[in-house]
Design a protein around this motif. Structure first.
Motif, short mmCIF file in Angstrom:
data_model
loop_
_atom_site.label_atom_id
_atom_site.label_comp_id
_atom_site.label_asym_id
_atom_site.label_seq_id
_atom_site.Cartn_x
_atom_site.Cartn_y
_atom_site.Cartn_z
N VAL A 216 -15.29 5.29 6.61
CA VAL A 216 -15.79 5.04 5.01
C VAL A 216 -15.11 4.11 4.53
N ASN A 217 -15.97 3.27 3.60
CA ASN A 217 -15.12 1.97 2.71
C ASN A 217 -14.26 2.43 1.95
N GLY A 218 -13.19 1.64 1.93
CA GLY A 218 -12.03 1.77 1.16
C GLY A 218 -10.93 2.61 1.86
N THR A 219 -11.18 2.89 2.99
CA THR A 219 -10.16 3.68 3.81
C THR A 219 -9.11 2.56 4.47
N GLY A 220 -9.63 1.37 4.42
CA GLY A 220 -8.62 0.15 5.13
C GLY A 220 -9.31 -0.04 6.36
N LYS A 221 -10.62 0.04 6.47
CA LYS A 221 -11.40 -0.49 7.73
C LYS A 221 -11.46 -1.78 8.00
N THR A 222 -11.80 -2.65 7.03
CA THR A 222 -11.68 -4.03 7.29
C THR A 222 -10.26 -4.75 7.41
N THR A 223 -9.32 -4.19 6.53
CA THR A 223 -8.05 -4.48 6.73
C THR A 223 -7.61 -4.15 8.08
N LYS A 227 -5.96 -6.68 10.98
CA LYS A 227 -4.43 -6.36 11.44
C LYS A 227 -4.50 -6.03 12.92
N ASP A 245 -20.41 -5.22 8.83
CA ASP A 245 -20.45 -4.65 7.66
C ASP A 245 -21.21 -5.28 6.88
N ALA A 251 -16.63 -8.06 2.36
CA ALA A 251 -15.84 -7.69 3.73
C ALA A 251 -15.88 -8.77 4.67
N THR A 359 -4.43 5.01 8.28
CA THR A 359 -4.00 4.18 7.35
C THR A 359 -3.18 4.78 6.08
N ASP A 362 2.29 4.91 5.02
CA ASP A 362 3.55 4.53 3.98
C ASP A 362 3.38 5.26 2.75
N GLY A 387 1.60 0.08 5.74
CA GLY A 387 1.77 -1.10 4.63
C GLY A 387 0.77 -2.00 4.51
N GLU A 388 0.67 -2.77 3.39
CA GLU A 388 -0.45 -3.57 3.24
C GLU A 388 -0.13 -4.78 3.74
N1 LIG Z 1 -0.40 1.06 1.52
C1 LIG Z 1 -1.23 0.71 2.64
N2 LIG Z 1 -2.34 0.12 2.15
C2 LIG Z 1 -3.36 -0.07 2.95
C3 LIG Z 1 -3.23 0.27 4.52
N3 LIG Z 1 -4.45 -0.18 4.99
C4 LIG Z 1 -5.30 -0.82 4.10
N4 LIG Z 1 -4.55 -0.75 3.03
C5 LIG Z 1 -5.26 -1.09 1.69
O1 LIG Z 1 -6.32 -0.38 1.32
C6 LIG Z 1 -7.41 -1.28 0.56
C7 LIG Z 1 -8.55 -0.94 1.18
O2 LIG Z 1 -8.58 -1.59 2.46
P1 LIG Z 1 -10.16 -2.37 2.87
O3 LIG Z 1 -9.77 -2.76 4.41
O4 LIG Z 1 -10.73 -3.24 1.75
O5 LIG Z 1 -10.81 -1.03 3.01
P2 LIG Z 1 -12.31 -0.87 3.90
O6 LIG Z 1 -12.28 0.52 4.27
O7 LIG Z 1 -12.50 -1.91 4.75
O8 LIG Z 1 -13.20 -0.91 2.67
P3 LIG Z 1 -14.38 -1.74 2.64
O9 LIG Z 1 -14.01 -3.32 2.60
O10 LIG Z 1 -15.05 -1.72 1.29
O11 LIG Z 1 -15.26 -1.51 3.81
C8 LIG Z 1 -6.67 -2.62 0.69
O12 LIG Z 1 -5.84 -2.80 -0.48
C9 LIG Z 1 -5.52 -2.66 1.70
O13 LIG Z 1 -4.59 -3.39 1.45
C10 LIG Z 1 -1.95 0.70 4.87
O14 LIG Z 1 -1.80 0.99 6.01
N5 LIG Z 1 -1.01 0.84 3.75
#
Ligand SMILES: Nc1nc2c(ncn2[C@@H]2O[C@H](COP(=O)(O)OP(=O)(O)OP(=O)(O)O)[C@@H](O)[C@H]2O)c(=O)[nH]1
Length: 409
Positions: A216-223, A227, A245, A251, A359, A362, A387-388
């Protein structure tokens, strides 16, 4: 004295001639990469410094060899023209610095302090409860509550308490070390340490391994995709990223930033394009570049299960026209508890998940979610986000995780 003057004159002439020859013959290209900016570390094997734009491939624009050729000229000169146009250092566009991230191994140990909140609630909390002299029914109930509060899940919490009760009875009086060992083996057992944890990223002959990242978006998928590319590059792999995406242009931009930092090309299309076609192009680019691994970020809209199934099924089928899907990694936010698990179940029903990337572990006291999510989905946690920071993604190791929970930081 005369000899010295003659020698100096000859030396000056020789230098002038050599400089002239250099200006005439020096040509930018494969053999003469630009000097790295001050302080730049050496790129890992298989990576080269590329300009920001070169890391992006317009899908369908005939990437492959053409893109490579462009990379060579653009990188060195900024224009691709002859030596006469070699810019002065002041005029040259700033080169993107290709980083060499640390390898995956040892990251969890390095980041163990990030589990501090889970450590104090789950680890130290349980240790002190178990060390109490009289373990009556109330104390055991408190132990069970602590486990449930940390998101271990009711079934696992009940099992853990039952097993500990039996062992404590047999043991009689307990030292702190004995209690720690009991708890360690119990938590480890619940984590099923024999599940396969390796993220399959090895290429198959001339075909790259393909990883689909879903969630799901917002879970940290793209990040996590970004990584993960860093972990792979740190481990010496060559990587292509696919920005499938397509529902959120940001994204793809985000992925580009991640990719450019480690020299991983990003294949993207316009917003709203067919995600499957981006995945196809990413794999094609991966094959033509001869990379090891293609990581595809997919769209994470949680519409109907059928819609999700159709979409992810199509992406998978299309990838399989050229290669195979080696991993489907589900990204799950550790802080979302039952809601996150519900969403995860929908994904698990829509597509065969091979691993979980958990994700935001931390800063949450709910580290027990690792146990619950594995039990619920029957799939191993393979990666954890702690972490971020760009290198805050670690391969998951059950023993290291449990030790981090039970060791006073
Ligand atoms: N503290 C912490 N933050 C994280 C971690 N992984 C991701 N984040 C944060 O979570 C937020 C959302 O991450 P995205 O990668 O944008 O989320 P996404 O699921 O790809 O969402 P969309 O890009 O909307 O699809 C960002 O601010 C990241 O820095 C983690 O392991 N720890």
């Amino acid at each position: 004295m005369d000899y010295t003057i003659v020698a100096v004159v000859i030396l000056i002439l020789a230098l002038l001639v050599a400089g002239g020859v250099f200006l005439v013959f020096a040509r930018p290209g494969r053999g003469s990469p630009p000097a790295p900016p001050p302080g730049e570390t050496d790129a890992s094997p298989g990576t080269t410094a590329t300009s920001g734009t070169d890391t992006t491939v317009d899908a369908g624009a005939g990437a492959g060899a053409d893109a490579d050729a462009d990379t060579d000229t653009d990188t060195a000169t900024g224009t691709g023209s002859s030596a006469a146009t070699v810019p002065t250092p002041e005029a040259a566009a700033p080169e993107a610095v290709v980083e060499t991230p640390p390898p995956g191994a040892g990251r969890l140990v390095r980041l163990r302090a990030r589990l501090a909140r889970s450590n104090s609630t789950l680890g130290q909390g349980l240790l002190s409860l178990l060390s109490a002299r009289d373990l009556d029914d109330e104390a055991w109930e408190e132990i069970e509550d602590t486990l449930i509060t940390a998101d271990v899940g009711v079934t696992s919490a009940t099992q853990i308490v039952e097993n500990l009760r039996t062992k404590v009875k047999v043991l009689g009086t307990r030292s702190v070390d004995e209690v720690r060992e009991l708890l360690r083996s119990e938590l480890l057992g619940q984590l099923n340490p024999d599940l396969p944890r390796t993220v399959r990223t090895e290429p198959h002959g001339n075909r790259p391994a393909v990883l689909l990242v879903v969630g799901v978006n917002g879970t940290g998928k793209t990040t996590t995709c970004g990584k993960l590319a860093r972990v792979l590059v740190g481990d010496g792999r060559r990587v292509v990223l696919g920005a499938a995406d397509t529902f959120r242009a940001a994204a793809a931009d985000q992925l580009e930033t991640w990719g450019s930092r480690v020299g991983a090309p990003v294949v993207r299309r316009d917003e709203g394009a067919d995600p499957a076609s981006v995945a196809y192009d990413a794999v094609a680019r991966g094959m033509s570049d001869g990379v090891d691994t293609v990581v595809v970020d997919t769209a994470g809209r949680l519409h109907t299960k059928t819609g999700l199934m159709d979409e992810l099924g199509k992406v998978k089928r299309v990838v399989e026209k050229q290669s195979q899907v080696d991993e489907v990694l589900l990204v799950l936010d550790a802080t979302t508890g039952q809601n996150g698990l519900r969403q995860a179940r929908v994904f698990a029903e829509a597509v065969d998940i091979t691993g979980i990337a958990l994700t935001k572990l931390d800063g949450t006291a709910k580290g027990g979610i690792v146990i619950q999510v594995q039990r619920e989905l029957g799939v191993p946690v393979k990666l954890v986000g702690l972490g971020e920071g760009p290198d805050d993604l670690a391969p998951f190791d059950p023993e290291e995780f449990v030790d981090a929970l039970l060791t006073q930081n």
